[in-house]
Scaffold this active site. Structure first.
Site, PDB file in Angstrom:
ATOM      1  N   GLU A  92     -21.423 -19.305  -2.699  1.00 41.55           N
ATOM      2  CA  GLU A  92     -20.775 -20.575  -2.959  1.00 41.55           C
ATOM      3  C   GLU A  92     -21.740 -21.732  -3.197  1.00 41.55           C
ATOM      4  O   GLU A  92     -21.410 -22.665  -3.922  1.00 41.55           O
ATOM      5  CB  GLU A  92     -19.854 -20.927  -1.770  1.00 41.55           C
ATOM      6  CG  GLU A  92     -18.695 -19.971  -1.585  1.00 41.55           C
ATOM      7  CD  GLU A  92     -17.760 -19.976  -2.771  1.00 41.55           C
ATOM      8  OE1 GLU A  92     -17.277 -21.051  -3.159  1.00 41.55           O
ATOM      9  OE2 GLU A  92     -17.526 -18.878  -3.329  1.00 41.55           O
ATOM     10  N   SER A 102      32.815   8.144   3.818  1.00 34.73           N
ATOM     11  CA  SER A 102      33.208   9.073   4.880  1.00 34.73           C
ATOM     12  C   SER A 102      32.373   8.950   6.141  1.00 34.73           C
ATOM     13  O   SER A 102      32.695   9.594   7.153  1.00 34.73           O
ATOM     14  CB  SER A 102      33.137  10.509   4.356  1.00 34.73           C
ATOM     15  OG  SER A 102      34.104  10.706   3.343  1.00 34.73           O
TER      16      SER A 102
END
Length: 734
Positions: free
Chosen positions: A144, A433
């Protein structure tokens, strides 16, 4: 010789030798010295009138420009100094700037107290640039801001380089690369001292976006703030703020949280390749997050390693070792387990302790990561091997203990996701069902037995104000007189409607609601065939109520919730076993009937070798939904399959793919676990005199009988209490 008066004159040496350089007849006099401090004046050049005027005008303009420039520069310098001093006066002790989150985090632990999910912005705790891994510190600086320890807050060289890169790329000079130093990036992270105000920004995302915006104005504002930071704090303190506040993807704020999130270790212990991967995230946290794309993150880490090596932070040996052994995720991060479970759990917790929390919250959950992985593997196995690649069908799985504790949850075919639509909890679909066991539960609780008889014969129901309608069986035939067990075993629609009407559909609805899955059920005979809607989680919880002996359960995933650092929980599990719905005897008899569904009926594909399995299939109208829900003595597993647009499935019934997904899930869940028998009743528990059924009075065809309560040594027959005029219904399948 002497002079007159007796005095001698001064002695003067005779000049015996003459200078050979002296010209004859000229005295030998010294050259005059040049005056010190004065330069010889050049003779003035005479310019023409026009040339002189031009030169004079140029000199005047230059003096004007120069005078304006240095005055303007002085004003700007004074403004910068004054602004920097103002910012300097507002900066607090640096330790107060380390945790920059505007909201807290939620950390979720599984049933073994291992972290499996995070929500919000996690913060691993304050770290210092002096005590983190030196590899991490070097990786951040190398990537950086390589001149971080040498500049005074800004880097003119870096800015000029960034402008050149932007122009070559066809962007504006301040669009794209900004040439920001770490100090300037800290200024952005601190939003130049401006705090979040909900009245000014719509949300925190808009606030952070504004803080990180680029452009010339932002750069100008950053300069005095960067100077103030450099004046107020040491380089290590500035770097510490950066290491704690930077966002690094996957909800991790700061390098400590990110290191724990991705590698399961502290930032003080990362090696060069792990440090490079973390530092590489600063460029684009979400894009390069290893949980998003590990290979892309590793490629970015390689770039960081190259920079570290070039700048002398790594020896040749360290560089080659890191290059040949790229960082990988921890086991928990690799699994990304429980995304659907974690999302569901967040929805069950009050917002002030979940999405809007300002505290760090720790939740101990019921999730079993082994079971979660089993469910995910089962889902992928069936869809890979038995489903067409072009199929868009979705599926969901819930694994639960009999007290309602959710052990695993898969809400869709994509298992490693967060924030996706959860078909296990969000999809309200007809139950088909899978509703039928609760019809028979009602009958058993009213005194019927698994061997009670019901007539499966054509039926037409008449209701005032409604047309006649006749329910049909899935197989389009009739079996005649059959037992309740056979009716459930083969999912016989007409017989089930007869039983429901015999015991009273109001009672059936009451039992279903008691088990916690039915809301707003229609008071019509069709309710017996599952025309009502529910989600998979509640349906699975209802079946857990059967397994636990007939008591309702409230599904839950939270055991305790505490604030980070506290030992006393704020609250404990909100669910579990509730009130009794049916008797334990009825529940055990129903389990026996559901066991026959798997052994001899529609659920054969769900059967599991060496383990007793009971369950029920379900298929809704037009094959839109397919279900299988069942259990062993240890766990309940619910499976749903369907299309998001509610279109019909291609030949899929509950006894097909859902039963197979159940089988694959339960096989993995029970693997290595001791086999336990189901706590079900046996025929000897209810069978009496074989002639009892013959002695039961038979109603006349046009009679409107009421349900009969059984007497000692006598069993009621549902076919003896059939309403002749019943409303015909659309029926689900097996």
């Amino acid at each position: 010789m002497t002079q007159k008066g007796g005095r001698r004159g001064p002695l003067v040496a005779d000049k015996r030798y003459s200078s050979s350089k002296q010209a004859p007849g000229k005295p030998n006099t010294p050259k005059p010295r040049k005056p010190r401090g004065k330069k010889p004046q050049r003779p003035k050049r005479n310019h023409g009138l026009f040339t002189g005027a031009v030169i004079g005008l140029a000199n005047a303009i230059w003096r004007l420009i120069w005078g304006g420039f240095w005055r303007f520069t002085m004003v700007i310098a004074l403004v910068v100094v004054g602004t920097s001093l103002y910012f300097y006066s507002t900066l607090p002790d640096y330790t107060k700037l380390l945790d920059g989150r505007t909201r807290g985090s939620v950390t979720m632990l599984d049933d073994q107290n291992k972290v499996f999910a995070w929500r919000g912005e996690t913060f691993g705790g304050q770290i210092d640039a002096k005590n983190v891994s030196p590899f991490l510190r070097d990786a951040v600086v190398a990537t950086e801001d390589r001149r971080f320890y040498h500049h005074f807050g800004i880097s003119p060289r870096g800015i000029a380089s960034a402008i050149a890169i932007n122009l070559r790329a066809g962007r504006g000079p301040f669009e794209g690369n900004g040439g920001s130093t770490i100090t300037q990036q800290v200024a952005k992270l601190l939003c130049l001292g401006v705090k979040f105000n909900p009245k000014e920004w719509k949300n925190e995302a808009a606030y952070e976006s504004d803080c990180r915006s680029g452009g010339l104005k932002r750069k100008i504002k950053e300069v005095p703030y960067a100077f103030a930071l450099e004046l107020k704090y040491t380089k290590d303190q500035i770097l510490s703020i950066y290491l704690n506040r930077a966002y690094l993807g996957a909800g991790a704020r700061g390098f400590e949280a990110a290191s724990e999130r991705y590698f399961g270790i502290s930032a003080a212990n990362v090696d060069p390749q792990q440090a490079a991967m973390l530092a590489g995230l600063l460029k684009a946290p979400s894009y390069f997050a290893p949980t998003n794309n590990l290979e892309r993150s590793q490629a970015r880490a390689q770039t960081v390693l190259d920079l570290m090596h070039q700048q002398g932070y790594l020896t040749d040996r360290q560089y080659l070792d890191a290059k040949n052994n790229p960082a990988t995720l921890s086991k928990a991060a690799q699994q990304r387990a429980g995304g659907y479970f974690a999302d569901w759990l967040m929805d069950t917790i009050p917002d002030f302790l979940s999405r809007d929390t300002t505290e760090d919250v720790v939740i101990h959950t019921t999730l079993d990561q082994r079971i979660q992985a089993a469910a995910e593997d089962a889902m992928q196995s069936v869809f890979t091997n038995k489903v067409s690649k072009n199929s868009e069908a979705q599926a969901a799985i819930v694994v639960m203990s009999k007290d309602g504790a959710v052990r695993g949850m898969v809400g869709g075919r994509e298992t490693k996701v967060t924030g996706a639509f959860n078909h296990a909890t969000m999809a309200q679909r007809q139950t088909g069902s899978t509703f039928k066991p609760f019809v028979y539960a009602t009958a058993l609780d009213l005194g019927y037995t698994p061997d009670s008889m019901v007539d499966d014969a054509p039926l037409t129901v008449k209701m005032p104000g409604s047309p006649n309608w006749s329910p049909r069986n899935y197989e389009r035939n009739f079996r005649g007189p059959i037992t309740l067990t056979v009716a459930l075993e083969h999912s016989v629609n007409v017989a089930t409607v007869r039983v429901s009407e015999a015991v009273g559909r109001e009672n059936v609805i009451k039992v279903a609601q008691g088990f916690g899955f039915a809301q707003n059920l229609p008071n019509l005979p069709s309710v017996a065939l599952g025309v009502g809607e529910s989600d998979l989680l509640d349906m699975t919880g209802a079946y857990a109520g059967i397994l636990n002996g007939g008591s309702s359960v409230t599904p839950y995933g939270l055991n305790t919730l505490t604030l980070k650092g506290d030992t006393e929980p704020l609250f404990s599990k909100p669910g579990g076993i509730g009130e009794r719905v049916i008797s334990e005897k009825s529940a055990k008899e129903l389990m026996y009937m559901m066991r026959q569904v798997v052994l001899h009926g529609t659920g054969g594909r769900a059967n599991l070798k060496n383990y007793e399995v009971a369950g029920k299939t379900g298929t809704t109208q037009s094959l839109r939904d397919a279900w299988f829900i069942g259990f062993t003595a240890d766990y309940v597993v619910g499976v749903w399959l369907g299309n998001d647009d509610n279109s019909p499935l291609n030949g899929v019934t509950g006894g097909g793919l859902p039963a197979e997904i159940f089988h694959e899930t339960m096989k993995r869940v029970e693997n290595g676990q001791p086999a336990k028998p189901l706590p079900m009743a046996q025929p000897a528990d209810w069978q009496g005199n074989p002639d009892d059924w013959q002695s039961t009075p038979q109603p006349q065809p046009d009679a409107a009988p009421q349900p009969q309560q059984p007497q000692p040594q006598q069993r009621s027959n549902p076919s003896d209490s059939i309403l002749k005029s019943l409303l015909g219904v659309f029926g689900g399948g097996n």
